[in-house]
Design an enzyme around this catalytic site. Structure first.
Site, PDB file in Angstrom:
ATOM      1  N   ASN A   1       4.159  -2.224   9.071  1.00  0.00           N
ATOM      2  CA  ASN A   1       4.119  -1.080   8.504  1.00  0.00           C
ATOM      3  C   ASN A   1       5.403  -0.328   8.710  1.00  0.00           C
ATOM      4  OD1 ASN A   1       3.058   1.392   7.399  1.00  0.00           O
ATOM      5  ND2 ASN A   1       1.180   0.920   8.216  1.00  0.00           N
TER       6      ASN A   1
ATOM      7  N   SER B   1       0.698  -1.367  -0.099  1.00  0.00           N
ATOM      8  CA  SER B   1      -0.025  -0.018  -0.052  1.00  0.00           C
ATOM      9  C   SER B   1       0.845   1.525   0.051  1.00  0.00           C
ATOM     10  CB  SER B   1      -0.820   0.168   1.268  1.00  0.00           C
ATOM     11  OG  SER B   1      -1.651   1.145   1.253  1.00  0.00           O
TER      12      SER B   1
ATOM     13  N   CYS C   1      -0.234   3.060  10.809  1.00  0.00           N
ATOM     14  CA  CYS C   1       0.306   4.387   9.950  1.00  0.00           C
ATOM     15  C   CYS C   1       0.992   5.234  11.217  1.00  0.00           C
ATOM     16  CB  CYS C   1      -0.667   5.157   9.347  1.00  0.00           C
ATOM     17  SG  CYS C   1       0.017   6.102   8.024  1.00  0.00           S
TER      18      CYS C   1
ATOM     19  N   GLY D   1       7.449  -2.734  -1.048  1.00  0.00           N
ATOM     20  CA  GLY D   1       7.104  -1.439  -0.874  1.00  0.00           C
ATOM     21  C   GLY D   1       7.986  -0.589  -1.714  1.00  0.00           C
ATOM     22  N   THR D   2       8.971   0.077  -0.813  1.00  0.00           N
ATOM     23  CA  THR D   2       9.805   1.295  -1.243  1.00  0.00           C
ATOM     24  C   THR D   2      10.469   0.609  -2.432  1.00  0.00           C
ATOM     25  OG1 THR D   2       9.975   1.905   0.973  1.00  0.00           O
ATOM     26  CG2 THR D   2      11.824   2.808  -0.205  1.00  0.00           C
TER      27      THR D   2
ATOM     28  N   GLY E   1       1.022  11.065   5.291  1.00  0.00           N
ATOM     29  CA  GLY E   1      -0.387  11.470   6.065  1.00  0.00           C
ATOM     30  C   GLY E   1      -1.684  11.093   5.183  1.00  0.00           C
ATOM     31  N   LEU E   2      -1.416   9.928   4.491  1.00  0.00           N
ATOM     32  CA  LEU E   2      -2.671   9.163   3.860  1.00  0.00           C
ATOM     33  C   LEU E   2      -3.609  10.248   2.881  1.00  0.00           C
ATOM     34  CD1 LEU E   2      -4.256   7.240   6.704  1.00  0.00           C
ATOM     35  CD2 LEU E   2      -2.803   6.378   4.855  1.00  0.00           C
TER      36      LEU E   2
END
Ligand SMILES: Cc1cc2nc3c(=O)[nH]c(=O)nc-3n(C[C@H](O)[C@H](O)[C@H](O)COP(=O)(O)O)c2cc1C
Length: 308
Positions: free
Chosen positions: A196, A26, A134, A271-272, A77-78
């Site tokens: 996460n 995500s 998060c 992810g990254t 921050g989503l």
């Protein structure tokens, strides 16, 4: 005539049947269309969408990312369009692609999580990943993921509202990982994803007028720097739960994938590494197949001495 290999990389996560265990994480793969130039997305096990909230969010002001040694700190921050625009604009595109996808949801209250789950249920979304972890938003997420009572109640309520595959994403920023993992399973989750980003800070110093002046950026650390934390977290919770674990944290090479599978992950998320190597997810699918062929194995279970 070429040699025919009967390789089976498939894994089941709840009711989801994935063709292989490579999933994109995500917030690092958009809604898949952004990466189609680099990756044949239908070759992947699944993709997880950017975190989606009930209402649109602007996210945090800039700067939002900072490179650090072997990693990245983000405080996005989503930022996202909110669930209703997502359903209208992005869901039809995802559905048209013939890929498995998992909707990552984040709430700033218990009611919001339940509402999001109900919406996903009504739209027959096959799988959701609850972000309870998060570190870069002021309210919600991480706090829910840390307190056992709140966590249990929250997941149970979401479970009641949603019948698809429910994945709960955890933070490693907790004192008792095994207690949390057991509660997640007991509350009815079908799988755990971990980890996460890890709460972190970058400091820049400037020497000015015979004093050091500092500027800081606080957020979540991702990338290879957190791989050892993720491996440790997964190996700690593996013995206490029976549900599948989706491991992530710094995965960049095929060796990383194998390490996560060896400590008990059933699937992994990338992810990254998508930012630095945009083709990496597809390469890892190919790499895993090659490892099986090279070792004369036909499926993943034969490669690891595991019961779960
Ligand atoms: C820029 C960025 C945005 C992210 N956004 C989300 C998100 O919206 N929801 C979520 O659950 N995780 C989010 N994550 C966390 C990743 O999905 C993943 O758990 C974490 O980065 C560890 O994996 P990695 O080291 O392979 O990146 C984000 C990570 C990054 C780097």
């Amino acid at each position: 005539m070429g040699v025919k290999h009967n390789i089976d990389l498939s894994v089941n996560i709840g009711k989801l049947k994935l063709k292989n265990p490579i999933i994109t994480a995500s917030g690092t793969f958009g809604y898949a269309d952004e990466f189609e130039e680099y990756v044949n997305v239908s070759s992947l096990g699944a993709i997880v969408t950017k975190g989606i909230t009930l209402h649109p969010r602007k996210g945090n002001p800039q700067p939002r990312v900072q490179d650090v040694n072997n990693g990245l700190i983000n405080r996005i921050g989503l930022e996202n369009m909110g669930i209703y625009p997502f359903i209208e604009q992005k869901l039809p595109i995802l559905r048209a692609k013939n890929i498995s996808f998992i909707i990552n949801i984040a709430g700033s209250s218990e009611e919001e999580y339940v509402q999001l789950a109900k919406i996903c249920q009504n739209k027959s979304i096959e799988a959701i990943e609850m972000n309870l972890s998060c570190p870069n938003v002021k309210h919600g997420c991480l706090e829910f993921g840390k307190d056992p009572d709140t966590l249990y109640r929250l997941i149970s309520n979401v479970r009641e509202a949603y019948q698809g595959t429910l994945i709960v994403k955890l933070t490693s920023n907790v004192s008792y990982p095994t207690q949390i993992a057991k509660l997640v399973q007991k509350a009815g989750a079908n799988a755990i994803s971990a980890i996460n980003t890890v709460k972190a800070m970058h400091v820049s110093l400037n020497y000015n007028n015979s004093k050091f002046e500092k500027t800081t950026i606080q957020g979540g650390l991702s990338g290879p720097a957190i791989k050892p934390i993720a491996l440790s977290f997964i190996s700690e919770i593996r013995p206490v739960v029976d549900i599948p674990i989706i491991g992530m944290g710094g995965i960049t090479y095929i060796q990383d994938v194998l390490e996560f599978l060896s400590v008990g992950a059933n699937a992994v998320q990338i992810g990254t590494a998508n930012f630095t190597h945009p083709t990496i997810s597809e390469q890892l699918v190919d790499g895993l197949g090659e490892i099986l062929i090279k070792n004369n194995k036909t499926n993943l279970k034969e490669c690891f001495n595991r019961r779960k």
